[in-house]
Design an enzyme around this catalytic site. Structure first.
Site, PDB file in Angstrom:
ATOM      1  N   ASP A 191      -3.432 -10.438  -2.330  1.00 36.27           N
ATOM      2  CA  ASP A 191      -4.030  -9.823  -1.159  1.00 36.27           C
ATOM      3  C   ASP A 191      -5.352  -9.311  -1.292  1.00 36.27           C
ATOM      4  O   ASP A 191      -5.635  -8.993  -2.455  1.00 36.27           O
ATOM      5  CB  ASP A 191      -3.275  -8.523  -0.569  1.00 36.27           C
ATOM      6  CG  ASP A 191      -3.290  -8.161   0.732  1.00 36.27           C
ATOM      7  OD1 ASP A 191      -2.569  -8.609   1.621  1.00 36.27           O
ATOM      8  OD2 ASP A 191      -4.374  -7.400   0.861  1.00 36.27           O
ATOM      9  N   ASP A 241      -5.156 -12.259   3.452  1.00 36.77           N
ATOM     10  CA  ASP A 241      -6.467 -12.022   4.093  1.00 36.77           C
ATOM     11  C   ASP A 241      -7.742 -12.058   3.263  1.00 36.77           C
ATOM     12  O   ASP A 241      -8.738 -11.681   3.450  1.00 36.77           O
ATOM     13  CB  ASP A 241      -6.360 -10.421   4.279  1.00 36.77           C
ATOM     14  CG  ASP A 241      -5.436  -9.831   3.465  1.00 36.77           C
ATOM     15  OD1 ASP A 241      -5.189 -10.346   2.399  1.00 36.77           O
ATOM     16  OD2 ASP A 241      -5.345  -8.360   3.787  1.00 36.77           O
ATOM     17  N   HIS A 273       0.873  -1.368   0.070  1.00 35.14           N
ATOM     18  CA  HIS A 273       0.042   0.105  -0.143  1.00 35.14           C
ATOM     19  C   HIS A 273       0.938   1.249   0.088  1.00 35.14           C
ATOM     20  O   HIS A 273       0.341   2.509  -0.243  1.00 35.14           O
ATOM     21  CB  HIS A 273      -0.765   0.021   1.236  1.00 35.14           C
ATOM     22  CG  HIS A 273      -2.097  -0.950   1.096  1.00 35.14           C
ATOM     23  ND1 HIS A 273      -2.837  -1.249   0.040  1.00 35.14           N
ATOM     24  CD2 HIS A 273      -2.366  -2.041   2.177  1.00 35.14           C
ATOM     25  CE1 HIS A 273      -3.797  -2.087   0.419  1.00 35.14           C
ATOM     26  NE2 HIS A 273      -3.362  -2.766   1.717  1.00 35.14           N
ATOM     27  N   HIS A 318      -6.888  -6.770  -0.351  1.00 33.59           N
ATOM     28  CA  HIS A 318      -6.920  -5.444  -0.638  1.00 33.59           C
ATOM     29  C   HIS A 318      -6.048  -5.019  -1.720  1.00 33.59           C
ATOM     30  O   HIS A 318      -4.970  -5.599  -1.997  1.00 33.59           O
ATOM     31  CB  HIS A 318      -6.228  -4.765   0.554  1.00 33.59           C
ATOM     32  CG  HIS A 318      -6.959  -4.743   2.170  1.00 33.59           C
ATOM     33  ND1 HIS A 318      -6.895  -5.866   2.806  1.00 33.59           N
ATOM     34  CD2 HIS A 318      -8.328  -4.336   2.310  1.00 33.59           C
ATOM     35  CE1 HIS A 318      -7.752  -5.669   3.967  1.00 33.59           C
ATOM     36  NE2 HIS A 318      -8.539  -5.004   3.514  1.00 33.59           N
TER      37      HIS A 318
END
Length: 308
Positions: free
Chosen positions: A159, A243, A122, A161
């Site tokens: 991931d 996740d 990120h 996200h």
């Protein structure tokens, strides 16, 4: 040949506030799950400023240095914190990615997994966010190109996200194909299929909330694998976030550990065809400790199998 596991005790010194999902226990549980496996265990070096500057400007690196307190924790935003040991932990994460590329390129190992924290995907060019400080996957890809002379590298991020930071860092890099699957909509709000990069070098695979392994497999078979095959990368970097698991508290996908195993197997199959089996995987998210341990172990077991 073998699979390298690259980590460092300094990654335990990045301390977040009580109750924060990105906590030391994540690394403890994952390393415990990997302990019985036959791996080449290597210590992550600390990346220098010059190393990190492949993807982040010096003024940003200096900002992170200055932000780290002498004691306690300091918030860089509502999610992202630094403590006295955070800068060194982040250097180890970046250094692990570089060490992994060197190990794979020199054939010291067939492939490698970097078990470090904080995560990285990120972190944008000049913005820390989403628990992340430095873009380790993007750094590994740029290092493989610029230091080892490769012409094409693929980065695959599974991931839950979206890897907005990796996308930001690689948007203008035509030598890198970035493929990212993510729950959509979900924080950070990026990752729509219409985001395709400056050179059609970005492939986003949005997955609806509540979807599971079947939908993921269809998306990769239809949207990712053909692009990877056509690109013919010489190395594959994986942003391995766990996740998307059904039990993870931060999102709403419904993968199981065997879905991560299947996806790793398929990515390694492509790497065997095009990359001389060169795969470097770096840890990203995964916040249910049992799910992280089981899924991370399944991922590494597939790397080991591919490395034989």
């Amino acid at each position: 040949m073998t699979t390298a596991l690259i980590t460092h005790a300094d990654c335990h010194d990045h301390i977040t506030p009580d109750g924060h999902p990105e906590r030391v226990a994540r690394l403890d549980h994952l390393l415990h799950a990997l302990a019985p496996l036959d791996l080449l265990r290597l210590a992550a070096p600390a990346a220098s400023d010059a190393d990190i500057a492949r993807v982040h400007p010096q003024r940003y690196i200096d900002r992170i240095k200055r932000a780290a307190p002498e004691q306690g924790q300091v918030a860089l935003d509502s999610d992202t914190w630094v403590s006295p040991g955070s800068m060194q932990a982040a250097r180890r994460g970046a250094g692990a990615a570089i060490r992994a590329v060197d190990a794979v390129m020199s054939r010291e190992a067939t492939n490698a997994f970097c078990a470090t924290r904080p995560p990285g995907h990120h972190a944008e060019r000049e913005t820390p966010m989403g628990f992340c400080l430095f873009g380790n996957a993007a750094l590994a890809a740029k290092y493989a190109l610029d230091h080892h002379g490769l012409e094409r590298v693929a980065v695959v991020d599974f991931d839950v996200h979206h890897g907005n930071g990796t996308q930001d860092l690689l948007w203008d890099e035509e030598r890198i194909l970035f493929v990212s699957s993510q729950q959509f909509p979900l924080w950070p709000g990026t990752g729509a299929a219409t985001e395709t990069g400056a050179h059609d070098n970005v492939v986003n695979l949005p997955l609806r909330p509540g979807s599971g392994g079947s939908e993921m497999r269809d998306a990769y078979r239809g949207g990712a694998f053909p692009r990877l095959e056509a690109f013919e990368p010489q190395m594959m970097i994986i942003s391995a976030g766990f996740d998307a698991h059904h039990d993870d508290p931060l999102a709403q996908l419904a993968w199981q550990a065997e879905d991560f195993r299947w996806l790793t197997h398929e990515l390694c199959r492509i790497a065997t065809t095009h990359c001389r089996r060169r795969v470097v995987s770096v840890l990203e998210g995964g916040y249910d400790l049992a799910a992280l341990a089981a899924s991370g172990r399944a991922h590494v077991e597939e790397l080991i199998e591919a490395g034989k």
